[in-house]
Structures are given as C-alpha cells and as structure tokens.
Design a protein around this motif. Structure first.
Motif, PDB file in Angstrom:
ATOM      1  N   ILE A 142       0.842  -1.211   0.000  1.00 30.78           N
ATOM      2  CA  ILE A 142       0.000   0.000   0.000  1.00 30.78           C
ATOM      3  C   ILE A 142       0.873   1.255   0.000  1.00 30.78           C
ATOM      4  O   ILE A 142       0.677   2.173  -0.815  1.00 30.78           O
ATOM      5  CB  ILE A 142      -0.964  -0.015   1.210  1.00 30.78           C
ATOM      6  N   THR A 143       1.877   1.283   0.892  1.00 34.41           N
ATOM      7  CA  THR A 143       2.731   2.479   0.946  1.00 34.41           C
ATOM      8  C   THR A 143       3.627   2.565  -0.296  1.00 34.41           C
ATOM      9  O   THR A 143       3.957   3.661  -0.747  1.00 34.41           O
ATOM     10  CB  THR A 143       3.584   2.512   2.235  1.00 34.41           C
ATOM     11  N   GLY A 144       3.975   1.393  -0.847  1.00 33.84           N
ATOM     12  CA  GLY A 144       4.744   1.394  -2.097  1.00 33.84           C
ATOM     13  C   GLY A 144       3.932   2.016  -3.224  1.00 33.84           C
ATOM     14  O   GLY A 144       4.443   2.842  -3.990  1.00 33.84           O
ATOM     15  N   GLY A 145       2.659   1.634  -3.313  1.00 27.09           N
ATOM     16  CA  GLY A 145       1.769   2.211  -4.331  1.00 27.09           C
ATOM     17  C   GLY A 145       1.608   3.707  -4.131  1.00 27.09           C
ATOM     18  O   GLY A 145       1.647   4.483  -5.100  1.00 27.09           O
ATOM     19  N   ARG A 198       9.117   9.458   2.659  1.00 30.19           N
ATOM     20  CA  ARG A 198       8.694   8.890   3.954  1.00 30.19           C
ATOM     21  C   ARG A 198       7.878   7.614   3.741  1.00 30.19           C
ATOM     22  O   ARG A 198       7.945   6.690   4.545  1.00 30.19           O
ATOM     23  CB  ARG A 198       7.854   9.906   4.740  1.00 30.19           C
ATOM     24  N   LEU A 199       7.117   7.572   2.647  1.00 30.35           N
ATOM     25  CA  LEU A 199       6.330   6.356   2.349  1.00 30.35           C
ATOM     26  C   LEU A 199       7.258   5.180   2.066  1.00 30.35           C
ATOM     27  O   LEU A 199       6.991   4.049   2.479  1.00 30.35           O
ATOM     28  CB  LEU A 199       5.411   6.611   1.157  1.00 30.35           C
ATOM     29  N   LEU A 208      10.301   4.871   3.270  1.00 27.28           N
ATOM     30  CA  LEU A 208      10.912   4.498   4.557  1.00 27.28           C
ATOM     31  C   LEU A 208       9.943   3.655   5.385  1.00 27.28           C
ATOM     32  O   LEU A 208      10.345   2.694   6.053  1.00 27.28           O
ATOM     33  CB  LEU A 208      11.305   5.756   5.344  1.00 27.28           C
ATOM     34  N   PHE A 209       8.670   4.018   5.333  1.00 29.79           N
ATOM     35  CA  PHE A 209       7.674   3.230   6.073  1.00 29.79           C
ATOM     36  C   PHE A 209       7.562   1.823   5.488  1.00 29.79           C
ATOM     37  O   PHE A 209       7.481   0.834   6.226  1.00 29.79           O
ATOM     38  CB  PHE A 209       6.300   3.914   6.065  1.00 29.79           C
ATOM     39  N   ALA A 210       7.577   1.733   4.149  1.00 30.70           N
ATOM     40  CA  ALA A 210       7.483   0.420   3.497  1.00 30.70           C
ATOM     41  C   ALA A 210       8.658  -0.463   3.914  1.00 30.70           C
ATOM     42  O   ALA A 210       8.480  -1.651   4.216  1.00 30.70           O
ATOM     43  CB  ALA A 210       7.464   0.604   1.976  1.00 30.70           C
ATOM     44  N   GLU A 211       9.849   0.116   3.952  1.00 27.74           N
ATOM     45  CA  GLU A 211      11.039  -0.643   4.366  1.00 27.74           C
ATOM     46  C   GLU A 211      10.875  -1.144   5.799  1.00 27.74           C
ATOM     47  O   GLU A 211      11.145  -2.316   6.109  1.00 27.74           O
ATOM     48  CB  GLU A 211      12.289   0.237   4.256  1.00 27.74           C
ATOM     49  N   ALA A 212      10.401  -0.242   6.681  1.00 28.26           N
ATOM     50  CA  ALA A 212      10.203  -0.616   8.090  1.00 28.26           C
ATOM     51  C   ALA A 212       9.186  -1.750   8.204  1.00 28.26           C
ATOM     52  O   ALA A 212       9.390  -2.733   8.926  1.00 28.26           O
ATOM     53  CB  ALA A 212       9.735   0.615   8.874  1.00 28.26           C
ATOM     54  N   SER A 213       8.102  -1.632   7.463  1.00 29.64           N
ATOM     55  CA  SER A 213       7.038  -2.630   7.538  1.00 29.64           C
ATOM     56  C   SER A 213       7.516  -3.983   7.008  1.00 29.64           C
ATOM     57  O   SER A 213       7.149  -5.036   7.543  1.00 29.64           O
ATOM     58  CB  SER A 213       5.817  -2.142   6.757  1.00 29.64           C
ATOM     59  N   ALA A 214       8.348  -3.971   5.969  1.00 33.15           N
ATOM     60  CA  ALA A 214       8.872  -5.229   5.422  1.00 33.15           C
ATOM     61  C   ALA A 214       9.751  -5.938   6.448  1.00 33.15           C
ATOM     62  O   ALA A 214       9.651  -7.154   6.627  1.00 33.15           O
ATOM     63  CB  ALA A 214       9.659  -4.958   4.141  1.00 33.15           C
ATOM     64  N   ALA A 262       9.045  -0.542  -4.532  1.00 37.29           N
ATOM     65  CA  ALA A 262       7.586  -0.325  -4.472  1.00 37.29           C
ATOM     66  C   ALA A 262       6.865  -1.337  -5.359  1.00 37.29           C
ATOM     67  O   ALA A 262       5.827  -1.900  -4.981  1.00 37.29           O
ATOM     68  CB  ALA A 262       7.240   1.100  -4.898  1.00 37.29           C
ATOM     69  N   VAL A 263       7.446  -1.588  -6.542  1.00 34.68           N
ATOM     70  CA  VAL A 263       6.826  -2.558  -7.468  1.00 34.68           C
ATOM     71  C   VAL A 263       6.823  -3.957  -6.843  1.00 34.68           C
ATOM     72  O   VAL A 263       5.809  -4.666  -6.865  1.00 34.68           O
ATOM     73  CB  VAL A 263       7.577  -2.549  -8.831  1.00 34.68           C
ATOM     74  N   VAL A 264       7.941  -4.347  -6.229  1.00 32.65           N
ATOM     75  CA  VAL A 264       8.007  -5.668  -5.586  1.00 32.65           C
ATOM     76  C   VAL A 264       7.006  -5.725  -4.417  1.00 32.65           C
ATOM     77  O   VAL A 264       6.324  -6.736  -4.221  1.00 32.65           O
ATOM     78  CB  VAL A 264       9.449  -5.975  -5.092  1.00 32.65           C
ATOM     79  N   GLY A 265       6.908  -4.627  -3.672  1.00 27.56           N
ATOM     80  CA  GLY A 265       5.959  -4.570  -2.558  1.00 27.56           C
ATOM     81  C   GLY A 265       4.519  -4.740  -3.013  1.00 27.56           C
ATOM     82  O   GLY A 265       3.720  -5.443  -2.377  1.00 27.56           O
TER      83      GLY A 265
END
Lengths: 232, 39
Positions: free
Chosen positions: A69-72, A81-82, A84-90, A153-156
């Motif tokens: 979602i944040t990747g999209g 920041r989105l 960075l959040f995606a990285e944290a969530s992964a 983001a695409v992989v996410g």
C-alpha cells in the motif's frame, strides 16, 4: 520532505513506548494461554501454539500489505517517507513471518505427523516470505534512493497481490491447513475462553506491529535526517 | 480428562521461539535507537 532529527527522535520514542506496551501484552497473552485457556481435547497442549501462530500470521500479512500500500502511494506521491515506512514494515513483517514459519511446523509435527507439507497455504506463505527477503535484498543492492524506492515499491505491490491468495488458499485448494476460525463468513467457531485469548492475542500482535514499525520507521527517518544534515 | 496427547514440549518450543524473536527484535531496535539518539 524528510523531517528533522527531533521529529525522528520523537517517532522513535513513541514507537518504543508502544512496543513496551505490546511486550507487556505478549507476557499477558502467554499467561492467559497457559493458565486461563482450556486444553483442547484432541490436539492437547500443542493446540495452544495457535494463540501465537495465527496472530503472528495476522501481523505479518498486515505488515506485508502495508509495504504494498505504501509502495503504491510512493509511486503516486513520491514522498520518501512512504518508502521508509514500506522498508520498516517489510522488516517487521519478516520478523512475524519467521514466527509463522517456525511455529507452524512445530504444531504440524505432533498434529499432522510431519514438520512440513507442500500444501497451498504453507507454500504460498513461504513464497510471500521469500518475496520480502528478496525485497530487502533488492533495497540493499541499489544505491540511488529514488530508483531503490521505485523498484522496491513494485516488488511490494506484487507481494500485496499475493496476500489475498494466502488467506483464501484454504478455500481455493484442497489443503491440510485448518480453515479460518475468525475471518470467515459465518460466526467464530471456538470455545468462548479460547476465542477471548485469540482476540486479545490478535490485539497484542497488532500493538506490537504498530510499536515495532514506528520505531523502525523513526530509525529510517533519523538516518535520512542525519544524511541531509551531513550533506549526503 | 487426562486423555489429551502428551505434546507439551512442542508448545513450549513454539512459545520460546515467539518470545526470543519478538523480544530479540525489539531489543535490537532499542539498541539501534539508543545509538542514534546518543549521536
């Protein structure tokens, strides 16, 4: 768009407080599961693994969904920041995924008679886990921040597409894995004391996810803020 | 009662893993945070 060090520090501290609440909650869940929840007659004590396995799966799937979602959103808004959040969530999702993929086989051995079977639910969960291991490896391999954010983001998003298949795999394929007891069209099918422990555990793992991801996100913000301050 | 299968060891192993992973990861984040907040 990256906040300063003070904001990042405040985010880290907020995350640590929420994580501490979650850790206390985890201790409460363990006590509840061991002392105040009945032993299932057919499965014995091994059934109690369910009170940490299923909530970990919930938290892991939520974490991986948030990466997509944040990747999209990143691809749309281009706000770092989105990313960075995606990285944290992964990263947090991989911690919960590790729990799911270890506690599942530990339950499977006494109940199914085998540690692992190439069943649809198990296999898809393992694929999802590997996909996010690859996501982290990809991030580590690209130096340019905007390129790294775009590719990951695409992989996410691809991982997000896999999440519903993981949940629905027990309906779509012939599978050994038990059917959902909570997230299903009909009412929950459990002893009320077991259901209480499960619901509390889901709440606690949700708090743990929020706490851990906020802390990890704050660390990412801090790294970026310091990089900006140092002129990197 | 008393007829349940004796498989408590599996349950203990699973709870130990959950505790180690969650507390271990939280501790590693806490250490990283302490380091960056000190700088």
């Amino acid at each position: 768009m990256i906040p300063n060090s003070a904001t990042a520090a405040a985010t880290i501290r907020r995350g640590q407080v929420i994580t501490a609440v979650g850790l206390v909650g985890l201790v409460i869940v363990i006590v509840l599961a061991q002392m105040f929840t009945p032993v299932e007659a057919r499965q014995g004590l091994a059934q109690k693994i369910f009170y940490v396995h299923a909530p970990s799966a919930w938290a892991g799937l939520m974490a991986f969904s948030m990466v997509g979602i944040t990747g999209g959103l990143y691809l749309w808004l281009r706000d770092p920041r989105l990313d960075l959040f995606a990285e944290a969530s992964a990263e947090v999702g991989l911690a919960f995924g590790t729990i799911v993929l270890t506690t599942g086989p530990i339950w499977g051995k006494p109940i199914w008679g085998t540690w692992w079977t190439w069943d649809a639910r198990l296999t898809l969960t393992l694929f999802l886990f590997f996909l996010f291991v690859g996501y982290m490896a990809l991030r580590g391999a690209i130096n340019d921040p905007s390129e790294r954010a775009r590719f990951s983001a695409v992989v996410g998003i691809l991982g997000l597409l896999l999440v519903p298949f993981v949940h629905l795999s027990v309906y779509m394929f012939r599978t050994l894995h038990p059917m959902p007891v909570l997230l299903k069209p009909s009412a929950p099918s459990m002893d009320p004391r077991m259901l209480r422990t499960l619901l509390i555990s889901i709440g606690v793992f949700t708090v743990l996810y929020i706490g851990l991801v906020t802390t990890r996100y704050g660390l990412g913000l801090m790294q970026e803020a310091k990089g900006v301050a140092d002129g990197d | 009662m008393g007829t349940e299968p004796a498989n408590g060891g599996y349950m203990v192993a699973a709870y130990v893993i959950v505790t180690v992973v969650v507390f271990g990861y939280a501790f590693s984040l806490w250490r990283r945070a302490r380091r960056v907040l000190k700088d």
